[in-house]
Motif scaffolding. Structure first.
Motif, PDB file in Angstrom:
ATOM      1  N   ASN B 190      -2.343   7.607  -0.102  1.00  0.00           N
ATOM      2  CA  ASN B 190      -1.149   8.120  -0.772  1.00  0.00           C
ATOM      3  C   ASN B 190      -0.356   6.936  -1.326  1.00  0.00           C
ATOM      4  O   ASN B 190      -0.009   6.013  -0.588  1.00  0.00           O
ATOM      5  CB  ASN B 190      -0.309   8.898   0.246  1.00  0.00           C
ATOM      6  CG  ASN B 190       1.041   9.270  -0.313  1.00  0.00           C
ATOM      7  OD1 ASN B 190       1.258   9.233  -1.527  1.00  0.00           O
ATOM      8  ND2 ASN B 190       1.945   9.651   0.572  1.00  0.00           N
ATOM      9  N   ALA B 191      -0.064   6.992  -2.613  1.00  0.00           N
ATOM     10  CA  ALA B 191       0.594   5.849  -3.259  1.00  0.00           C
ATOM     11  C   ALA B 191       1.949   5.522  -2.645  1.00  0.00           C
ATOM     12  O   ALA B 191       2.371   4.364  -2.645  1.00  0.00           O
ATOM     13  CB  ALA B 191       0.761   6.129  -4.752  1.00  0.00           C
ATOM     14  N   THR B 192       2.646   6.529  -2.092  1.00  0.00           N
ATOM     15  CA  THR B 192       3.975   6.235  -1.557  1.00  0.00           C
ATOM     16  C   THR B 192       3.904   5.570  -0.171  1.00  0.00           C
ATOM     17  O   THR B 192       4.920   5.125   0.340  1.00  0.00           O
ATOM     18  CB  THR B 192       4.844   7.509  -1.458  1.00  0.00           C
ATOM     19  OG1 THR B 192       4.226   8.412  -0.535  1.00  0.00           O
ATOM     20  CG2 THR B 192       4.978   8.174  -2.818  1.00  0.00           C
ATOM     21  N   ARG B 193       2.719   5.581   0.427  1.00  0.00           N
ATOM     22  CA  ARG B 193       2.573   4.880   1.714  1.00  0.00           C
ATOM     23  C   ARG B 193       1.316   4.022   1.683  1.00  0.00           C
ATOM     24  O   ARG B 193       0.348   4.277   2.421  1.00  0.00           O
ATOM     25  CB  ARG B 193       2.466   5.887   2.859  1.00  0.00           C
ATOM     26  CG  ARG B 193       3.767   6.597   3.177  1.00  0.00           C
ATOM     27  CD  ARG B 193       3.709   7.096   4.592  1.00  0.00           C
ATOM     28  NE  ARG B 193       4.851   7.919   4.944  1.00  0.00           N
ATOM     29  CZ  ARG B 193       5.027   8.401   6.167  1.00  0.00           C
ATOM     30  NH1 ARG B 193       4.129   8.146   7.123  1.00  0.00           N
ATOM     31  NH2 ARG B 193       6.085   9.128   6.443  1.00  0.00           N
ATOM     32  N   PRO B 194       1.306   3.001   0.860  1.00  0.00           N
ATOM     33  CA  PRO B 194       0.074   2.236   0.651  1.00  0.00           C
ATOM     34  C   PRO B 194      -0.424   1.537   1.921  1.00  0.00           C
ATOM     35  O   PRO B 194      -1.613   1.269   2.044  1.00  0.00           O
ATOM     36  CB  PRO B 194       0.475   1.221  -0.434  1.00  0.00           C
ATOM     37  CG  PRO B 194       1.960   1.173  -0.409  1.00  0.00           C
ATOM     38  CD  PRO B 194       2.417   2.512   0.046  1.00  0.00           C
ATOM     39  N   ASN B 195       0.492   1.278   2.859  1.00  0.00           N
ATOM     40  CA  ASN B 195       0.067   0.542   4.062  1.00  0.00           C
ATOM     41  C   ASN B 195      -0.282   1.450   5.226  1.00  0.00           C
ATOM     42  O   ASN B 195      -0.507   0.976   6.341  1.00  0.00           O
ATOM     43  CB  ASN B 195       1.183  -0.400   4.512  1.00  0.00           C
ATOM     44  CG  ASN B 195       1.582  -1.339   3.407  1.00  0.00           C
ATOM     45  OD1 ASN B 195       0.707  -1.859   2.695  1.00  0.00           O
ATOM     46  ND2 ASN B 195       2.874  -1.548   3.230  1.00  0.00           N
ATOM     47  N   ALA B 196      -0.326   2.746   4.962  1.00  0.00           N
ATOM     48  CA  ALA B 196      -0.466   3.677   6.078  1.00  0.00           C
ATOM     49  C   ALA B 196      -1.728   3.408   6.903  1.00  0.00           C
ATOM     50  O   ALA B 196      -1.685   3.417   8.135  1.00  0.00           O
ATOM     51  CB  ALA B 196      -0.456   5.110   5.553  1.00  0.00           C
ATOM     52  N   TRP B 197      -2.828   3.155   6.215  1.00  0.00           N
ATOM     53  CA  TRP B 197      -4.083   2.982   6.960  1.00  0.00           C
ATOM     54  C   TRP B 197      -4.038   1.746   7.865  1.00  0.00           C
ATOM     55  O   TRP B 197      -4.476   1.790   9.013  1.00  0.00           O
ATOM     56  CB  TRP B 197      -5.280   2.899   6.001  1.00  0.00           C
ATOM     57  CG  TRP B 197      -5.773   4.259   5.560  1.00  0.00           C
ATOM     58  CD1 TRP B 197      -5.494   4.878   4.387  1.00  0.00           C
ATOM     59  CD2 TRP B 197      -6.607   5.133   6.317  1.00  0.00           C
ATOM     60  NE1 TRP B 197      -6.089   6.110   4.340  1.00  0.00           N
ATOM     61  CE2 TRP B 197      -6.793   6.299   5.522  1.00  0.00           C
ATOM     62  CE3 TRP B 197      -7.202   5.079   7.569  1.00  0.00           C
ATOM     63  CZ2 TRP B 197      -7.561   7.379   5.944  1.00  0.00           C
ATOM     64  CZ3 TRP B 197      -7.973   6.162   7.980  1.00  0.00           C
ATOM     65  CH2 TRP B 197      -8.145   7.304   7.187  1.00  0.00           C
ATOM     66  N   SER B 198      -3.491   0.671   7.354  1.00  0.00           N
ATOM     67  CA  SER B 198      -3.471  -0.518   8.220  1.00  0.00           C
ATOM     68  C   SER B 198      -2.437  -0.367   9.328  1.00  0.00           C
ATOM     69  O   SER B 198      -2.636  -0.856  10.449  1.00  0.00           O
ATOM     70  CB  SER B 198      -3.248  -1.794   7.398  1.00  0.00           C
ATOM     71  OG  SER B 198      -2.081  -1.671   6.630  1.00  0.00           O
TER      72      SER B 198
END
Lengths: 295, 295
Positions: B190-198
DNA sequence: GTCTGATGTGATAAAAACTCACAGCAGCAA
DNA sequence: TTGCTGCTGTGAGTTTTTATCACATCAGAC
């Protein structure tokens, strides 16, 4: 109702009416007829669907909601005015009592003008509480008998020195060798400072000295004038009689003592960045500090 | 210029133009043509005798004085609006992201309506910063990724729990016995949470796990939808996929872990006395607290 | 070089605000 | 009681303000 559709003019009319307790008075302030104000307020009440005033034959009284609204709206308009006055600073407005104005400030204005030639100056006569924002006051001279409003920053400048003064002939006739001689003198009183004589008696170390007033005047300068023409003793702060004492029109046979009040400068906090205000403050501070009785 | 003669409508037009950086945009907001705004601003500049905007062919830029004035005036109008909204409370306005709105709030609205039958409710979709006064927002759901504005009081309600979710068939095809299996999976972002996976990898105790994105979507609900139809793994807060997991449309083979963000309720401080706001806050708080993954 | 998206402006229309004149109300005094 | 006073409310008409429309202008974008 979003900001884009606030009934601004109606709110202004309402605020004025609430503050002045009268639509007619608000109309005068706004420079319109009472009918215009009446209509604006009616429109506001229709819009809100509730009454903002209770109508009585000779007065209007804000309802609970109306009073709340008026107070909040007044604060908002005050901020608006401050915002605008930052862009468009008006004249530098000095406020003090009629007496200080007449007897101290105005005589020194030429000196002030020389020291601050670029200053656009306006004078405002009032004492006690001052509405710095509404009356666009920049700087006020007040005693510590009053508290500065939140919109002003107070700075104590000098202690007030007070003493009984009278016409020199009157003093000679009465004979003024000791304080008790005052018991036979005519005591002149200023209605705005009814306790001045007993405060002075206390400060002079004679709290037992009870002096009954013979005449009460509405303004300090009337008391001083009466004393100057020989009608009795006025109790005056030195600052107000300095010039007369120098010129010999008044004498202070018992000298001056430090009284219970201080003289303050009140500065409009929202104007504190004005360079002309800073200059005027410095000038007044220094002039006031030079006011000292030769006790 | 005393309060009685402030050019209120011109100031409002000016404030809107300054805030939006465009007279045309201000005109749209005010519901008038750009010509009207242009004239109002011109009148204001004439009155002050100084330019408030620098005109450029495609934009206007406030001058130093203009910017200062706009900021002060905006605050004053904000107060005016708060004052009026106290007298005339509008509908209770809830604000949250489009995804929470669609996937969590709207499905629960019937329950809310039953619990709060007298509530006049309005929904507002936005995320991140919120202008509570201008947008008349009463209550917002936000994550601690954003800071509440001064006009809002924040209350942390729950820790966000996050986990990878996908279509059950996709999970079966991939085989999901350990976290490293994700390396072979299609990672949806999701572009608004680019760091979500890390962030998730960190929270799951595998900071070394580097997962390269395969697709980036502009809205969270698109990511979830993509995962639901088998295009790969979405990293979702449990609250957004709770219903799908219950219904079996999505599975979370690696469960959920407490992520770095909290969920908050932001309450409009100037509306804190509204009874319907208190009721809604209580209801939302309790519903949000019941959102817990069965990890 | 033309197009585009913004702002500026003269003439005119619409809307808002205001005035005027009178009505109504209740306290007050004679 | 009756008339006077000081206030607010309101219908009709007028004035002032504000907005619209249509066109002009400008300079960067294409």
């Amino acid at each position: 109702m979003s900001t884009s559709h606030l009934p601004l003019n109606a709110l202004r009319a309402f605020e004025a009416a609430a503050r002045l307790g009268s639509m007619s008075a608000a109309a005068t302030e706004l420079g319109v007829t009472h009918g215009a104000v009446s209509r604006q307020i009616k429109a506001l009440e229709d819009r809100f669907g509730l009454p903002l005033f209770e109508r009585h034959p000779r007065a209007i009284v804000a309802t609970r909601e109306g009073a709340q609204l008026a107070s909040d709206v007044a604060e908002a308009f005050e901020r608006l005015q401050i915002a605008v006055s930052r862009v468009q600073p008006g004249p530098l407005t000095l406020s003090c009592s009629a007496t200080i104005m007449m007897r101290w400030l105005i005589p020194r204005l030429p000196k002030f003008k020389t020291a601050n030639p670029s200053s656009d100056l306006r004078l405002n006569i009032s004492f006690g509480d001052a509405d710095f924002v509404h009356d666009e006051i920049s700087l006020a001279i007040r005693t510590t008998m009053y508290r500065p409003p939140p919109s002003a920053i107070a700075e104590t400048v000098i202690q007030e020195e007070i003493g009984p003064v009278c016409n020199p002939d009157y003093a000679a006739r009465l004979g003024c060798s000791q304080l008790d001689d005052l018991i036979h003198a005519r005591i002149l009183v200023n209605a705005t400072r009814p306790n001045a004589w007993s405060e002075w008696a206390m400060a002079a170390g004679r709290p037992d000295l009870r002096l009954a007033p013979h005449e009460i005047y509405g303004h300090f300068y009337l008391v001083i004038q009466a004393a100057a023409v020989g009608l009795g003793f006025a109790l005056a702060p030195f600052i107000l009689v300095e010039d007369e004492i120098r010129s010999g029109h008044l004498v202070a046979p018992f000298g001056f003592v430090v009284g219970p009040h201080n003289l303050q400068l009140w500065m409009a906090s929202h104007q504190s960045n004005r360079p002309d205000l800073k200059a005027a403050t410095n000038w007044l501070r220094s002039e006031l500090r030079s006011v000292r009785a030769n006790r």
